[in-house]
Design an enzyme around this catalytic site. Structure first.
Site, PDB file in Angstrom:
ATOM      1  N   SER A 166       1.226  -2.882   8.874  1.00 56.20           N
ATOM      2  CA  SER A 166       2.046  -2.873   7.645  1.00 56.20           C
ATOM      3  C   SER A 166       3.379  -2.152   7.790  1.00 56.20           C
ATOM      4  O   SER A 166       4.246  -2.300   6.919  1.00 56.20           O
ATOM      5  CB  SER A 166       1.270  -2.219   6.504  1.00 56.20           C
ATOM      6  OG  SER A 166       0.296  -3.108   6.041  1.00 56.20           O
TER       7      SER A 166
ATOM      8  N   LYS B 244       6.385  -4.228   7.420  1.00 45.71           N
ATOM      9  CA  LYS B 244       6.855  -4.726   6.111  1.00 45.71           C
ATOM     10  C   LYS B 244       8.218  -4.137   5.735  1.00 45.71           C
ATOM     11  O   LYS B 244       8.995  -4.769   5.019  1.00 45.71           O
ATOM     12  CB  LYS B 244       5.822  -4.405   5.024  1.00 45.71           C
ATOM     13  CG  LYS B 244       4.505  -5.162   5.198  1.00 45.71           C
ATOM     14  CD  LYS B 244       3.441  -4.643   4.257  1.00 45.71           C
ATOM     15  CE  LYS B 244       2.111  -5.373   4.441  1.00 45.71           C
ATOM     16  NZ  LYS B 244       1.020  -4.749   3.685  1.00 45.71           N
TER      17      LYS B 244
ATOM     18  N   TYR C 221       3.607 -14.000   9.030  1.00 44.40           N
ATOM     19  CA  TYR C 221       3.160 -12.672   8.558  1.00 44.40           C
ATOM     20  C   TYR C 221       2.199 -12.015   9.555  1.00 44.40           C
ATOM     21  O   TYR C 221       2.315 -10.825   9.862  1.00 44.40           O
ATOM     22  CB  TYR C 221       2.514 -12.823   7.169  1.00 44.40           C
ATOM     23  CG  TYR C 221       1.847 -11.564   6.668  1.00 44.40           C
ATOM     24  CD1 TYR C 221       2.594 -10.499   6.165  1.00 44.40           C
ATOM     25  CD2 TYR C 221       0.454 -11.423   6.719  1.00 44.40           C
ATOM     26  CE1 TYR C 221       1.991  -9.333   5.731  1.00 44.40           C
ATOM     27  CE2 TYR C 221      -0.167 -10.256   6.280  1.00 44.40           C
ATOM     28  CZ  TYR C 221       0.605  -9.217   5.793  1.00 44.40           C
ATOM     29  OH  TYR C 221      -0.003  -8.055   5.370  1.00 44.40           O
TER      30      TYR C 221
ATOM     31  N   TYR D 288       0.382   2.746  -0.487  1.00 46.85           N
ATOM     32  CA  TYR D 288      -0.526   2.076  -1.418  1.00 46.85           C
ATOM     33  C   TYR D 288      -1.017   3.043  -2.485  1.00 46.85           C
ATOM     34  O   TYR D 288      -0.217   3.735  -3.084  1.00 46.85           O
ATOM     35  CB  TYR D 288      -1.680   1.408  -0.642  1.00 46.85           C
ATOM     36  CG  TYR D 288      -1.128   0.636   0.511  1.00 46.85           C
ATOM     37  CD1 TYR D 288      -0.351  -0.501   0.283  1.00 46.85           C
ATOM     38  CD2 TYR D 288      -1.297   1.063   1.809  1.00 46.85           C
ATOM     39  CE1 TYR D 288       0.219  -1.191   1.325  1.00 46.85           C
ATOM     40  CE2 TYR D 288      -0.728   0.367   2.864  1.00 46.85           C
ATOM     41  CZ  TYR D 288       0.033  -0.760   2.611  1.00 46.85           C
ATOM     42  OH  TYR D 288       0.604  -1.433   3.639  1.00 46.85           O
TER      43      TYR D 288
END
Ligand code: DON
Length: 304
Positions: free
Chosen positions: A64, A67, A189, A240
């Protein structure tokens, strides 16, 4: 002068003694093979002095963390129009949750949760000539290192098992917030997440967010306003449902990945990356968070 090297040595020594290292991610089968005893840390300051300790030269799956880099490339390509398809609020939910996406009519809460990053992937697929290789080259340019590459086994492993990401992409498609087909966007992705870097390469790739949009080689990629926006998103959404805890304990904008990496920065002062594959229950590196808490405590440096 802060003795960064002394502080990193002491953090690394403490981490090597740690008994509870969290659990390596297993939901992507290829990641389950990672050695949980690893710990690395690398810090680069604004004068380009480098300090490191532990396994800082071993590559791992950035997952991640990618990202932030895809967001940076998309911002450079289409600018503020991006925000018609995404929001900028923390989700307070795990990275792969779907309920808010349905509640909010296919507009992901932010670009750093999976659904948001899938929309960014869609934007890059629409706007790049050779999406995967152009994105990889963008990352290589930011870091000034052409050795950076995808781990194709990790991408294939996630493609076989990424059922929640397929669900998110299909939901986005049903709301008209995915322009390309699900397979193409998820192939992109899964590859972006499967980029491998070591802690040293990560601090180079993220140097521009610490350095007002300019990478280590002095080329400008982002405006000051874009850097402000991306750093704000890292602070509020980078961990998160643990973004609050990270701000509370560490006090820096940053981003984690389920490969066990974390990168964080203090604008105009330093950029730091840690790697320890064991995760806490929220999916963030357990020792990485502890190490960064020690770093900002020992240096008395944070954004607050
Ligand atoms: O989509 C996924 O689930 C992974 N490729 C990335 C998730 C991730 O790294 C979340 N991080 N804490």
């Amino acid at each position: 002068m802060i003795n960064y090297q002394g502080i990193l040595n002491s953090i690394s020594a403490d981490c090597s003694l740690s008994k509870d290292r969290g659990k390596v991610a297993t939901y992507i089968p290829e990641l389950a093979k990672t050695d949980s005893s690893k710990f690395g840390i690398h810090l680069v300051d604004s004068n380009k002095n480098n300090f490191q300790a532990g396994d800082s030269e071993t590559v791992f799956s950035i997952q991640s963390i990618s990202k932030v880099l895809s967001l940076a490339q998309a911002m450079g390509l289409i600018g503020e129009t991006l925000w018609t398809r995404l929001d900028v609020e923390p989700s307070g939910d795990p990275f792969n949750h779907l309920s808010l996406l349905e509640l909010e009519n296919g507009i992901p809460r932010n670009p750093l949760i999976n659904a948001g990053a899938i929309v960014i992937a869609d934007i890059l697929v629409s706007n790049l000539k050779n999406p995967k290789s152009d994105f990889l080259q963008f990352v290589r340019n930011l870091a000034g290192d052409d050795d950076i590459d995808f781990n194709r086994e990790v991408a294939a492993s996630e493609k076989r098992t990424g059922f929640r990401n397929y669900a998110a992409a299909n939901l986005l498609k049903s709301y008209g917030n995915l322009k390309n087909d699900v397979e193409t966007v998820l192939d992109f992705y899964f590859h972006q997440c499967a980029i491998e870097m070591n802690c040293s390469q990560l601090t180079k790739a993220f140097y521009l967010f610490m350095n007002r949009g300019k990478c280590q080689k002095d080329k400008t990629y982002l405006t000051l306003r874009q850097v402000k926006r991306i750093n704000a998103l890292m602070l509020t959404c980078g961990f998160y449902d643990e973004a609050g805890e990270f701000a509370f304990e560490v006090g820096l904008p940053g981003k984690s990945g389920v490969g066990g990496g974390i990168v964080a920065l203090l604008p105009e002062k330093f950029c730091v990356a840690t790697w320890s594959p064991g995760l806490n229950t929220k999916g963030n590196s357990k020792l990485g968070m502890e190490a960064l808490e020690q770093l900002t405590t020992a240096t008395a440096q944070s954004i607050f």
